[in-house]
Design a protein around this motif. Structure first.
Motif, short mmCIF file in Angstrom:
data_model
loop_
_atom_site.label_atom_id
_atom_site.label_comp_id
_atom_site.label_asym_id
_atom_site.label_seq_id
_atom_site.Cartn_x
_atom_site.Cartn_y
_atom_site.Cartn_z
N PRO A 18 9.58 82.96 -43.33
CA PRO A 18 10.79 82.14 -43.22
C PRO A 18 10.60 80.79 -43.90
CG PRO A 18 10.25 83.14 -41.11
CD PRO A 18 9.08 83.41 -42.02
N ALA A 19 11.60 80.35 -44.65
CA ALA A 19 11.52 79.08 -45.36
C ALA A 19 11.76 77.91 -44.40
CB ALA A 19 12.55 79.04 -46.50
N GLY A 20 11.29 76.73 -44.79
CA GLY A 20 11.56 75.53 -44.00
C GLY A 20 10.45 75.13 -43.06
N PRO A 45 7.34 71.91 -47.45
CA PRO A 45 8.64 72.55 -47.21
C PRO A 45 9.19 72.08 -45.87
CG PRO A 45 6.92 74.15 -47.77
CD PRO A 45 6.24 72.86 -47.44
N SER A 48 13.07 71.17 -43.46
CA SER A 48 14.31 71.82 -43.02
C SER A 48 15.38 71.86 -44.10
CB SER A 48 14.85 71.10 -41.78
OG SER A 48 14.96 69.71 -42.02
N ASP A 49 15.39 70.87 -45.00
CA ASP A 49 16.47 70.84 -45.99
C ASP A 49 15.96 70.68 -47.41
OD1 ASP A 49 15.57 68.25 -45.85
OD2 ASP A 49 17.56 67.34 -45.93
N SER A 52 18.69 75.94 -51.50
CA SER A 52 18.20 77.23 -52.03
C SER A 52 17.18 77.04 -53.14
CB SER A 52 19.39 78.05 -52.54
OG SER A 52 20.06 77.36 -53.58
N GLU A 102 13.84 76.66 -51.41
CA GLU A 102 13.41 77.94 -50.87
C GLU A 102 12.91 78.85 -51.98
OE1 GLU A 102 15.19 81.75 -48.34
OE2 GLU A 102 16.33 79.88 -48.49
N ARG A 103 13.61 78.86 -53.10
CA ARG A 103 13.20 79.69 -54.23
C ARG A 103 11.85 79.22 -54.78
NH1 ARG A 103 17.47 79.11 -56.71
NH2 ARG A 103 16.87 77.45 -58.18
N VAL A 158 9.38 77.68 -53.15
CA VAL A 158 8.29 78.02 -52.23
C VAL A 158 7.99 79.51 -52.28
CG1 VAL A 158 7.57 78.06 -49.81
CG2 VAL A 158 8.74 76.05 -50.73
N ARG A 159 9.03 80.33 -52.29
CA ARG A 159 8.80 81.78 -52.34
C ARG A 159 8.13 82.18 -53.66
NH1 ARG A 159 10.77 84.18 -48.05
NH2 ARG A 159 12.63 83.39 -46.98
#
Length: 360
Positions: free
Chosen positions: A131-133, A162, A164-165, A206, A209-210, A212-213
């Motif tokens: 999970p991201a964040g 990383p 929350s926002d 996003s 998140e992208r 980090v992934r």
């Protein structure tokens, strides 16, 4: 299909890195370093930076080498072979991949030159589909929260966190850093705490998140190459020992049962090389199947590297169980790397989802 063969440039890079590590990172030096308080070998990190290895995938206009992740994978192989105590995975791989994906132009030059150790603040066990964040909250340009088990956190100058926002850069001096007992003493972990720590947002929503992934998927692929280098070293050290160790008037390696075990291990390492090279090639080419290749690489390579290290310990007999022999360094790195960036079971589950296979 990726080209699994090494190019002339990659072979030259390997030779240079191996020569450096043979001169400055022999296993007695690594073992002695585990008994000191320093979390990493800063002098070795600087030497690797002078060779340009810390910024291989970074564009030349940002101070990097303008190479690809294939070349980085070769360096990872050699670092795994030497069990080098440097924050290469957290900085030159994870942080570099996150910054490249986010389009950053401020932090990458310092990372590429080695002047600043920039580490992605994620737990070492975080999988690409985590999970991201995380557990860090951002409010008014400040971060509050905790990240446990970060590799390279102790030696970092800048932390990419990383939150929350978005993805934030934090001066490491503004974070609380608590060392934790690590199985692998050559890749030490620490817990990070943030209490209204000043932070600069690198990417939001996003995009963060992208980034980090992408960093975690790239890290999983590069980690397979490190495991390859380590497994290959375990095999070579074991073969050399069995050639020179005599029992009952003959080399131990002449016994058929040990020959069969070594032949099986050699076959597994050869398969491992193909899988790891394919993953590195996919990431370097931006192949849409990069996530699949990384998941396959980790699911496959983690078991083999642990088996190679276990065989190394066992076939060395009594000396393999002593502190004064490097076998325990290999085993600890192998086991910790098998748990890093997602366990093999986690990657198999992710692979099933990526391939749209129904759960069992």
């Amino acid at each position: 299909m990726s080209d699994l063969l090494y190019s002339e440039i990659e072979n030259d890079l390997r030779a240079g890195v191996r020569e450096l590590l043979d001169d400055t990172c022999a296993w007695p030096d690594v073992l002695a370093g585990t008994e000191r308080d320093e979390p990493c070998d800063v002098a070795l990190w600087r030497a690797l930076a002078r060779m340009g290895t810390t910024g291989l995938p970074v564009p030349e206009d940002l101070g990097g080498a303008g190479a690809t992740w294939r070349e980085t994978a070769v360096v990872m192989e050699e670092l795994g072979r030497a069990v080098a105590p440097v924050p290469f995975l957290g900085a030159a791989v994870l942080a570099a991949a996150a910054l490249l994906e986010s389009g950053d132009r401020e932090l990458l030059p310092g990372l590429a030159s080695g002047e600043r150790i920039i580490v992605l603040a994620v737990p070492l066990g975080a999988a690409p589909d985590a999970p991201a964040g995380g557990t860090v909250r951002a409010s008014g340009g400040a971060l509050t929260g905790r990240v446990a088990g970060v590799a390279g956190g102790q030696e970092a100058d800048v932390l990419l966190v990383p939150a929350s926002d978005g993805l934030y850069a934090v001066d490491a001096a503004d974070a609380g850093r608590t060392p934790v007992t690590s199985l692998d003493m050559t890749r030490r972990l620490c817990d990070l705490t943030f209490s209204a720590a000043p932070a600069e947002r690198i990417a939001g929503g996003s995009e963060a998140e992208r980034a980090v992934r992408a960093a975690l998927a790239t890290g999983a692929a590069m980690l397979a190459s490190e495991q390859l280098g380590l497994a290959d070293r375990c095999l070579a050290v074991t073969v050399d020992h069995l050639k020179t160790r005599y029992q009952f008037g003959r080399p131990v390696g002449s016994y058929q049962a040990l020959k069969h075990r070594l032949a099986d291990l050699w076959t597994s390492v050869a398969q491992m090389r193909a899988v790891a090279r394919h993953a590195a090639g996919c990431v370097a080419a931006g192949d849409p199947d990069s996530a699949v290749a990384a998941a396959v690489a980790q699911a496959h390579c983690s078991a083999i590297v642990v088996r190679a290290a276990e065989e190394c310990v066992q076939m060395h007999g009594g000396i393999g169980f002593t502190w004064e022999h490097p076998a325990h360094l290999y085993l600890k790195r192998a086991k910790s790397s098998a748990l890093a960036l997602g366990t093999p079971d986690r990657h198999r589950a992710a692979l099933a989802a990526l391939a749209d296979l129904p759960p069992a």
